[in-house]
Design a protein around this motif. Structure first.
Motif, PDB file in Angstrom:
ATOM      1  N   ARG A 133       0.810  -1.213   0.000  1.00  0.00           N
ATOM      2  CA  ARG A 133       0.000   0.000   0.000  1.00  0.00           C
ATOM      3  C   ARG A 133       0.847   1.268   0.000  1.00  0.00           C
ATOM      4  O   ARG A 133       0.548   2.234  -0.701  1.00  0.00           O
ATOM      5  CB  ARG A 133      -0.947  -0.018   1.194  1.00  0.00           C
TER       6      ARG A 133
ATOM      7  N   GLU B  41      -1.642  10.464   1.956  1.00  0.00           N
ATOM      8  CA  GLU B  41      -2.459  10.108   3.109  1.00  0.00           C
ATOM      9  C   GLU B  41      -2.756  11.335   3.957  1.00  0.00           C
ATOM     10  O   GLU B  41      -3.289  11.222   5.064  1.00  0.00           O
ATOM     11  CB  GLU B  41      -1.779   9.021   3.947  1.00  0.00           C
TER      12      GLU B  41
ATOM     13  N   LEU C  96      -5.141   7.570   0.277  1.00  0.00           N
ATOM     14  CA  LEU C  96      -5.700   6.687   1.297  1.00  0.00           C
ATOM     15  C   LEU C  96      -6.122   7.528   2.496  1.00  0.00           C
ATOM     16  O   LEU C  96      -5.316   8.287   3.042  1.00  0.00           O
ATOM     17  CB  LEU C  96      -4.662   5.644   1.721  1.00  0.00           C
ATOM     18  N   ASP C  97      -7.401   7.400   2.892  1.00  0.00           N
ATOM     19  CA  ASP C  97      -7.912   8.152   4.041  1.00  0.00           C
ATOM     20  C   ASP C  97      -7.582   9.639   3.885  1.00  0.00           C
ATOM     21  O   ASP C  97      -7.120  10.301   4.816  1.00  0.00           O
ATOM     22  CB  ASP C  97      -7.332   7.624   5.356  1.00  0.00           C
TER      23      ASP C  97
ATOM     24  N   GLN D   4      -9.071   5.794  -1.889  1.00  0.00           N
ATOM     25  CA  GLN D   4      -9.503   4.587  -1.187  1.00  0.00           C
ATOM     26  C   GLN D   4      -9.627   4.901   0.303  1.00  0.00           C
ATOM     27  O   GLN D   4      -9.106   5.898   0.800  1.00  0.00           O
ATOM     28  CB  GLN D   4      -8.472   3.472  -1.408  1.00  0.00           C
ATOM     29  N   GLY D   5     -10.338   4.040   1.019  1.00  0.00           N
ATOM     30  CA  GLY D   5     -10.471   4.206   2.464  1.00  0.00           C
ATOM     31  C   GLY D   5     -11.411   5.341   2.808  1.00  0.00           C
ATOM     32  O   GLY D   5     -12.316   5.691   2.052  1.00  0.00           O
TER      33      GLY D   5
ATOM     34  N   SER E  10     -12.130   8.575   2.625  1.00  0.00           N
ATOM     35  CA  SER E  10     -11.729   9.750   1.842  1.00  0.00           C
ATOM     36  C   SER E  10     -12.971  10.578   1.535  1.00  0.00           C
ATOM     37  O   SER E  10     -13.899  10.092   0.879  1.00  0.00           O
ATOM     38  CB  SER E  10     -11.041   9.325   0.547  1.00  0.00           C
TER      39      SER E  10
END
Length: 381
Positions: free
Chosen positions: A109, A118, A139-140, A162-163, A165
């Motif tokens: 990742r 991130e 991510l996030d 992803q995550g 977000s």
């Protein structure tokens, strides 16, 4: 999320007090001024604080590891990373691992993305990201603006979130030629907002073409995304002679999963044409999608495939697809298939809509795919 149509980062002829500069002939031991710039983008990122602007001079930057944006700006003081005076800045990920990964492999990742974010409250403006293990991978990531970017020829999706977000704005993006040899083409999209959740994400003014899988993909994303004034074409064809090719080939894939989550994505004033399969598809999403004044033309499958959802389709135009619409329990009013008859266009010349963008980054206006009878339906650019 900022309420704006585009962002401009100008120097005004003066050096902002909170600026850092990067140039291909810079020195990472220096102060990062315009006269004595840093050499690497990552060094500038490491030094940046909320409210700072990182100005990148023109040239190609090809680091051996990805650029990681792990710190946060604030809503009032975002961190901006932008091309200096609109010089052409290329971030080339070809020297990074997993470009491409072996067939059947997975990418750790942290190594996904030539630019890996991130952090929250960043603004990325006017950059070109190529040949990465993903172009941009978030991510996030929350409250970010991705403005006037090009993500092309990457070894996975061009821009992927992803995550957890939320409240991200993707504005005037060109994302094309992305493919994934390690998955035989089944995963690389122009834009992917997948496998996560979060509200307030908006895609506006995107052009997504010639990607191995789909133009846009919302697989297993649980928050509603709004798509406006975007175009997807030519996706899902094996342009790279990948063996055992498995690219899906939809223009706008609005959900899907195992099991399929019910999510109410919104699409307005968008065009899907010449994709290998469907123009717009719920992809098994059983939710209440809203699709208004959009156009599907000459796609290999169904123009508007909403057979598995309870969606609302209004004033859409579907012409010369294998099937014009598949609605299931979705409601339909004022669309070309409701009105019947034969539909022709004022113009089928895509050269303006696919050519250079306007000075503000928007897609130029043209008569492309406007109904020749003047009817008020379908997309307008």
């Amino acid at each position: 999320m900022p309420n704006l149509d585009h962002l401009d980062v100008e120097t005004g002829g003066q050096q902002p007090a909170s600026a850092l500069y990067v140039a291909t002939d810079g020195d990472d031991t220096g102060p990062g001024t315009l006269a004595a710039p840093l050499r690497t983008i990552q060094r500038a990122v490491d030094l940046a604080q909320p409210g700072d602007t990182i100005f990148i001079r023109g040239g190609t930057y090809a680091p051996g590891t990805n650029i990681q944006l792990l710190k946060n700006g604030t809503p009032d003081r975002p961190i901006t990373m932008t091309a200096y005076n609109r010089e052409r800045v290329v971030i080339d990920g070809e020297n990074m691992p997993y470009t491409p990964g072996a067939v059947g492999s997975s990418i750790p990742r942290a190594e996904r993305g030539a630019v890996h974010i991130e952090g929250d409250h960043w603004r990325l403006v006017g950059l070109e990201i190529v040949h990465g293990p993903y172009g941009i991978f978030g991510l996030d990531a929350t409250g970010n603006v991705f403005d006037r970017l090009i993500t092309r020829d990457n070894y996975e999706s061009g821009l992927h979130l992803q995550g957890a977000s939320s409240d991200n704005l993707i504005l005037n993006l060109d994302s094309y030629g992305n493919r994934d040899p390690r998955k035989n083409g089944e995963s690389a999209d122009g834009v992917a907002i997948k496998e996560g959740s979060g509200g307030g994400n908006v895609i506006r003014g995107a052009r997504l073409w010639s990607n191995s899988d789909d133009g846009l993909d919302f697989w297993m994303f649980l928050g509603a995304v709004t798509v406006e004034s975007s175009v997807a074409w030519g996706n899902g064809f094996n342009r790279w002679n990948l063996p055992d090719y498995t690219g899906d080939g939809n223009g706008f894939k609005l959900g899907g999963g195992d099991p399929d989550p019910a999510v109410g994505h919104v699409v307005r004033n968008s065009i899907a044409y010449d994709n290998a399969v469907d123009g717009f598809t719920d992809n098994g999403n059983p939710g209440r999608l809203v699709t208004d004044r959009s156009t599907a033309w000459r796609n290999g499958g169904t123009g508007f495939d909403y057979a598995d959802s309870v969606s609302v389709l209004t004033r859409n135009l579907s012409v010369a697809n294998r099937t014009q619409a598949a609605l299931g329990s979705s409601s339909s009013s004022g669309n070309s298939w409701d009105l019947g008859g034969t539909w022709t266009f004022t113009s089928t010349d895509a050269s303006t809509i696919t050519g250079p963008r306007a000075a503000d980054g928007s897609i130029p206006s043209s008569a492309f795919l406007r109904p020749s009878n003047g009817a008020d339906l379908g997309a307008r650019f």
